[in-house]
Design a protein around this motif. Structure first.
Motif, PDB file in Angstrom:
ATOM      1  N   HIS A 117      13.920   2.150 -12.264  1.00 15.30           N
ATOM      2  CA  HIS A 117      12.898   1.487 -11.462  1.00 15.30           C
ATOM      3  C   HIS A 117      12.747   2.140 -10.091  1.00 15.30           C
ATOM      4  O   HIS A 117      11.699   2.032  -9.461  1.00 15.30           O
ATOM      5  N   VAL A 118      13.797   2.809  -9.624  1.00 12.95           N
ATOM      6  CA  VAL A 118      13.792   3.454  -8.308  1.00 12.95           C
ATOM      7  C   VAL A 118      13.698   4.962  -8.494  1.00 12.95           C
ATOM      8  O   VAL A 118      14.474   5.557  -9.242  1.00 12.95           O
ATOM      9  N   SER A 119      12.750   5.578  -7.820  1.00 12.19           N
ATOM     10  CA  SER A 119      12.550   7.020  -7.949  1.00 12.19           C
ATOM     11  C   SER A 119      13.682   7.772  -7.258  1.00 12.19           C
ATOM     12  O   SER A 119      14.432   7.189  -6.465  1.00 12.19           O
ATOM     13  N   PRO A 120      13.821   9.079  -7.513  1.00  9.58           N
ATOM     14  CA  PRO A 120      14.857   9.857  -6.816  1.00  9.58           C
ATOM     15  C   PRO A 120      14.728   9.790  -5.297  1.00  9.58           C
ATOM     16  O   PRO A 120      15.725   9.935  -4.586  1.00  9.58           O
ATOM     17  N   GLU A 121      13.527   9.556  -4.773  1.00  7.07           N
ATOM     18  CA  GLU A 121      13.347   9.434  -3.323  1.00  7.07           C
ATOM     19  C   GLU A 121      13.603   8.019  -2.819  1.00  7.07           C
ATOM     20  O   GLU A 121      13.539   7.771  -1.609  1.00  7.07           O
ATOM     21  N   GLY A 122      13.866   7.077  -3.727  1.00  2.00           N
ATOM     22  CA  GLY A 122      14.140   5.713  -3.319  1.00  2.00           C
ATOM     23  C   GLY A 122      12.945   4.780  -3.361  1.00  2.00           C
ATOM     24  O   GLY A 122      13.040   3.631  -2.918  1.00  2.00           O
ATOM     25  N   ASP A 123      11.817   5.234  -3.883  1.00  2.00           N
ATOM     26  CA  ASP A 123      10.639   4.376  -3.989  1.00  2.00           C
ATOM     27  C   ASP A 123      10.856   3.306  -5.055  1.00  2.00           C
ATOM     28  O   ASP A 123      11.273   3.605  -6.179  1.00  2.00           O
ATOM     29  N   THR A 124      10.536   2.053  -4.703  1.00  2.00           N
ATOM     30  CA  THR A 124      10.738   0.914  -5.592  1.00  2.00           C
ATOM     31  C   THR A 124       9.435   0.538  -6.288  1.00  2.00           C
ATOM     32  O   THR A 124       8.355   1.018  -5.916  1.00  2.00           O
ATOM     33  N   PRO A 125       9.493  -0.353  -7.286  1.00  2.00           N
ATOM     34  CA  PRO A 125       8.245  -0.837  -7.894  1.00  2.00           C
ATOM     35  C   PRO A 125       7.275  -1.423  -6.877  1.00  2.00           C
ATOM     36  O   PRO A 125       6.068  -1.209  -6.981  1.00  2.00           O
ATOM     37  N   PHE A 126       7.805  -2.161  -5.899  1.00  2.00           N
ATOM     38  CA  PHE A 126       6.909  -2.738  -4.899  1.00  2.00           C
ATOM     39  C   PHE A 126       6.276  -1.659  -4.037  1.00  2.00           C
ATOM     40  O   PHE A 126       5.106  -1.757  -3.663  1.00  2.00           O
ATOM     41  N   ASP A 127       7.037  -0.610  -3.705  1.00  2.00           N
ATOM     42  CA  ASP A 127       6.466   0.520  -2.954  1.00  2.00           C
ATOM     43  C   ASP A 127       5.292   1.124  -3.715  1.00  2.00           C
ATOM     44  O   ASP A 127       4.232   1.400  -3.139  1.00  2.00           O
ATOM     45  N   ARG A 128       5.467   1.328  -5.023  1.00  2.00           N
ATOM     46  CA  ARG A 128       4.398   1.933  -5.822  1.00  2.00           C
ATOM     47  C   ARG A 128       3.189   1.002  -5.910  1.00  2.00           C
ATOM     48  O   ARG A 128       2.034   1.451  -5.903  1.00  2.00           O
ATOM     49  N   PHE A 129       3.456  -0.291  -5.998  1.00  2.00           N
ATOM     50  CA  PHE A 129       2.385  -1.282  -6.039  1.00  2.00           C
ATOM     51  C   PHE A 129       1.552  -1.229  -4.770  1.00  2.00           C
ATOM     52  O   PHE A 129       0.311  -1.247  -4.808  1.00  2.00           O
ATOM     53  N   ILE A 130       2.200  -1.128  -3.625  1.00  2.00           N
ATOM     54  CA  ILE A 130       1.493  -1.074  -2.351  1.00  2.00           C
ATOM     55  C   ILE A 130       0.698   0.230  -2.234  1.00  2.00           C
ATOM     56  O   ILE A 130      -0.461   0.238  -1.817  1.00  2.00           O
TER      57      ILE A 130
END
Length: 313
Positions: free
Chosen positions: A80-93
Motif C-alpha cells: 500500500h506504501v510506495s518505495p518513496e513512502g506515498d500512502t493510499p491517501f496521498d495518491r487519492f489527494i
C-alpha cells in the motif's frame, strides 16, 4: 481511518521460465472499461446483499487505482506504501480527492496468470478480497460512496487495485448514528460542557442566542478560510449584544465524519476539548458565564464546530 492494511495472495503458482534470457513485455490493461464495470458490479452485488447502498464509479479513484497498479508492476513491489513512502491517501489527494473524505484501498497480485487480464481474473481477485476480513471491511463499509478500479498485467504477472472514498460513517465504532438538528446539537454540547466544567470544579454556564450567532459567523469564516480565526471576535456580536468583557473560542474540524451532524461526533468533539492539558481553559475558564455553539456537517466528511465562551465582569 485513511487506509486498510493487509494483502491478499492469489492462489496461483508462479510460472517458472526456463529460457536463458527473460523476454521483454509491455504492460497491458485489457478491456479496462469492461473490467472496471465488472469489478463495480461484483462489489455492489455483495453490498446489496448486506443491505448497503451501491457505490458510484469515480474517475478520481479509477486514476489513483490504475496508477498504483501500474507503478507496482513496473517497479516490482506489492504494498500500500510506495518505495518513496506515498500512502493510499496521498495518491487519492494527488488524483484530485477531497482531504476531508475517508479513503481506502485493496490490492492484489498474481504470478502465472494470463495477460492481458480478463473478467475471470477480476472475479478471482474479488473472491480473494472477500475472504480477507480487512479487505471485506473496505468493500462493505457504509462510510464509502465511490469506487475505483485499476488492473494491469505484463508477462505472467497481474496487479489489481480497488479504491474507495466517501464521507465516512455518521456513527462511531459501528454504533447507530443519532442525527441532530443544530438546536439539538447546541443543547447536547451545553449539557456535556457543563458536565465537564463541573468535573473541573468550574461553575456551569448558560446558553446565549447572541453567542450562538457569533459561533455561526466564525463557522462561516472558517468555511471560507480554513484555519484562520477572525481577528475581531467582538465585532461578530449582533447589534445590541453589549456588556461582554471576555470572549474565547474553541474550534474543531474532523474529516471522515459522515454526511450529517450526529450525536456521536458532537460528543467526540466535546471530549477532545475536555481532555486537553488545560481543560479548565479549553472549557471557558472561570471568566465564562455563557456559551454559544454552532456545528456543521459539510456532506464531504468534514465536521466543523465552534464554541464561544463569554463572561461579564
Amino acid at each position: 481511518m485513511r487506509k486498510r492494511s493487509g494483502i491478499p495472495h492469489c492462489a496461483v503458482a508462479a510460472a517458472v521460465l526456463s529460457a536463458i534470457a527473460a523476454p521483454s513485455f509491455a504492460q497491458q490493461q485489457g478491456d479496462l472499461p469492461t473490467l472496471r464495470n465488472e469489478a463495480l458490479t461484483l462489489v455492489n452485488t455483495v453490498r446489496a446483499e448486506a443491505g448497503l447502498s451501491g457505490l458510484e464509479p469515480s474517475d478520481i479513484l479509477d486514476r489513483a487505482a490504475q496508477d498504483h497498479a501500474a507503478d507496482m508492476l513496473a517497479r516490482d513491489y506489492h504494498d500500500h506504501v510506495s518505495p518513496e513512502g506515498d500512502t493510499p491517501f496521498d495518491r487519492f489527494i494527488v488524483a484530485g480527492g477531497s482531504s476531508w473524505a475517508l479513503s481506502g484501498e485493496n490490492i492484489a497480485t498474481c504470478e502465472g496468470c494470463s495477460v492481458p487480464p480478463d473478467a475471470d481474473r477480476v472475479r478471482a481477485f474479488h473472491e480473494g478480497w472477500m475472504q480477507s476480513p480487512d479487505h471485506r471491511d473496505n468493500i462493505l463499509s457504509d462510510g464509502y460512496d465511490s469506487f475505483g478500479f485499476g488492473i494491469v498485467g505484463e508477462g505472467s504477472a497481474v496487479y489489481a487495485v480497488q479504491t474507495f472514498s466517501g464521507p465516512g460513517s455518521d456513527a462511531i465504532d459501528g454504533g447507530d448514528a443519532q442525527p441532530l438538528t443544530l438546536q439539538s446539537a447546541r443543547e447536547l454540547a451545553l449539557e456535556q460542557i457543563n458536565d465537564a466544567r463541573t468535573a473541573a470544579s468550574l461553575d456551569p454556564i448558560a446558553q446565549n442566542d447572541a453567542l450562538d450567532t457569533v459561533a455561526e459567523r466564525v463557522l462561516e469564516s472558517l468555511a471560507d478560510d480554513p484555519g484562520t480565526l477572525p481577528e475581531d471576535v467582538f465585532g461578530l456580536l449582533p447589534e445590541g449584544a453589549t456588556g461582554w468583557t471576555s470572549l474565547a473560542l474553541q474550534t474543531a474540524s474532523k474529516g471522515g465524519s459522515g454526511a450529517q451532524l450526529s450525536r456521536e461526533h458532537v460528543t467526540a468533539i466535546i471530549v477532545d476539548w475536555s481532555s486537553t492539558n488545560d481543560a479548565s481553559q479549553s472549557l471557558g475558564g472561570e471568566a465564562a458565564s455563557h456559551f454559544g455553539f454552532a456545528a456543521e456537517a459539510a456532506g464531504d466528511g468534514r465536521l466543523s464546530a465552534v464554541a464561544v465562551f463569554a463572561g461579564r465582569q
